[in-house]
Design a protein around this motif. Sequence first.
Motif, PDB file in Angstrom:
ATOM      1  N   UNK A 108       0.304   5.151  18.325  1.00 43.91           N
ATOM      2  CA  UNK A 108       0.514   6.025  17.179  1.00 43.91           C
ATOM      3  C   UNK A 108       1.125   5.335  15.982  1.00 43.91           C
ATOM      4  N   UNK A 109       1.713   4.146  16.185  1.00 42.61           N
ATOM      5  CA  UNK A 109       2.255   3.384  15.066  1.00 42.61           C
ATOM      6  C   UNK A 109       1.115   2.679  14.320  1.00 42.61           C
ATOM      7  N   UNK A 110       1.409   2.206  13.117  1.00 37.53           N
ATOM      8  CA  UNK A 110       0.409   1.565  12.267  1.00 37.53           C
ATOM      9  C   UNK A 110       0.771   0.091  12.097  1.00 37.53           C
ATOM     10  N   UNK A 111      -0.153  -0.775  12.489  1.00 40.47           N
ATOM     11  CA  UNK A 111       0.041  -2.219  12.367  1.00 40.47           C
ATOM     12  C   UNK A 111      -0.970  -2.769  11.361  1.00 40.47           C
ATOM     13  N   UNK A 112      -0.484  -3.427  10.340  1.00 38.04           N
ATOM     14  CA  UNK A 112      -1.301  -4.029   9.278  1.00 38.04           C
ATOM     15  C   UNK A 112      -1.485  -5.503   9.639  1.00 38.04           C
ATOM     16  N   UNK A 144     -10.356  -0.490   7.349  1.00 34.10           N
ATOM     17  CA  UNK A 144     -10.847  -1.808   6.942  1.00 34.10           C
ATOM     18  C   UNK A 144     -10.480  -2.042   5.486  1.00 34.10           C
ATOM     19  N   UNK A 145      -9.809  -3.169   5.220  1.00 33.15           N
ATOM     20  CA  UNK A 145      -9.420  -3.524   3.855  1.00 33.15           C
ATOM     21  C   UNK A 145      -9.919  -4.927   3.525  1.00 33.15           C
ATOM     22  N   UNK A 166      -3.418  -3.134  -2.001  1.00 35.01           N
ATOM     23  CA  UNK A 166      -3.956  -2.970  -0.645  1.00 35.01           C
ATOM     24  C   UNK A 166      -2.912  -2.425   0.322  1.00 35.01           C
ATOM     25  N   UNK A 167      -1.672  -2.867   0.185  1.00 33.09           N
ATOM     26  CA  UNK A 167      -0.631  -2.331   1.057  1.00 33.09           C
ATOM     27  C   UNK A 167      -0.437  -0.842   0.789  1.00 33.09           C
ATOM     28  N   UNK A 220       4.805 -10.017   2.410  1.00 36.51           N
ATOM     29  CA  UNK A 220       5.977  -9.596   3.190  1.00 36.51           C
ATOM     30  C   UNK A 220       7.046  -8.966   2.303  1.00 36.51           C
ATOM     31  N   UNK A 221       7.236  -9.509   1.114  1.00 35.67           N
ATOM     32  CA  UNK A 221       8.249  -8.925   0.217  1.00 35.67           C
ATOM     33  C   UNK A 221       7.849  -7.515  -0.191  1.00 35.67           C
ATOM     34  N   UNK A 222       6.548  -7.288  -0.383  1.00 31.81           N
ATOM     35  CA  UNK A 222       6.057  -5.941  -0.690  1.00 31.81           C
ATOM     36  C   UNK A 222       6.329  -5.004   0.486  1.00 31.81           C
ATOM     37  N   UNK A 223       6.052  -5.490   1.700  1.00 29.46           N
ATOM     38  CA  UNK A 223       6.284  -4.672   2.897  1.00 29.46           C
ATOM     39  C   UNK A 223       7.761  -4.352   3.076  1.00 29.46           C
ATOM     40  N   UNK A 224       8.621  -5.331   2.839  1.00 28.94           N
ATOM     41  CA  UNK A 224      10.060  -5.111   3.041  1.00 28.94           C
ATOM     42  C   UNK A 224      10.604  -4.099   2.040  1.00 28.94           C
TER      43      UNK A 224
END
Length: 332
Positions: free
Chosen positions: A45-49, A104-105, A118-119, A167-171
């Motif tokens: 159920x979690x989302x992994x990019x 799909x990206x 995209x994130x 990664x900085x965008x994700x954080x």
Amino acid sequence: MVLCLIGLAVVCYGILYAIFLYVLDCDLELAFYEKFGKPISRLRGKVVFITGASSGIGENTAIALAKHGVKLVLAARRKAELERVKQNCIACSNGKLAENDVLVLPMDMLDFDSHEKNFNLAVQHFGRVDVLLNNAGRSQRANWENIEMRVHKEMFDLNVFSVLNLSSIAIKYFNTVGSGHIAVTSSVTGVLPLPFSATYIGSKHALHGYFNSLRNEKLTTDLRLAVTLLCPGPTFTNFLQESYTDTVGQKYGIPTQNTDRRMTGERCGELCAIAIANETHESWMGLFPMMPLLYLFVYFPIIGRIIMKVVGPNNLFRFRDSKDISLSEKQS
């Protein structure tokens, strides 16, 4: 008597350690988690990019996660290959995933300006992203002194700076939701600097420096951030064939063979999924004798240096690639 018992215990511990390293294809922590740790299914159920998801370790990790109902964002340049991986993930999930559960990206990691867009598309589609797996990258085979400076720059752009940017965008997003997980595909060469891949190995050591620093920086903040460095050894993928050389625009061009001594992509993907599920700090993976070599070089560096000198760089190169050819022979 007490000292004798302590000495005997130490010897027995050392013998057991050696036996485990002989039979295992990963470090002892990861092997323990595989048997007794949190199952991959805890991520259902979690989302992994996943970046670099169209082939190799990225594809196999996606499939390993899909089997347990993990929702996926598959990012890479080749849309057709991503669609193929998507259908494989849905089929392998045995009904746990539907079409809408795998996004799909098409995405070029070197187009830094597209990262945030995209994130955000992934967040909009699922309402969340729980894990970012930075997997995109390329390897290299080259003599140190012949490497063009543009090769160094191109590889660091792909293997390091694109990873840092995404990664900085994700954080920043994880800061808004209070938790998250950054995983990065490094390499055993991020721990053990083998010869004839200087730029690649430098890029992997840089990832260890950046992301170990990140983990320590967030220890006392409100953000619950897990940081995992995945360190696979030789694996059956197209990684070797697509490797950089010392020259811009040139590929190494030697494919893997069925006779090579390499971990399967499926096994590597499974181990990566286990490491992510258990939020390990750093996980090593590789067939014998990769694990004993890593432990020797990390924990007994003097012995490691002696082994390096006795075995020699060309033999280490042949061992790493399972090829009876030196780099100079290949280039000639």
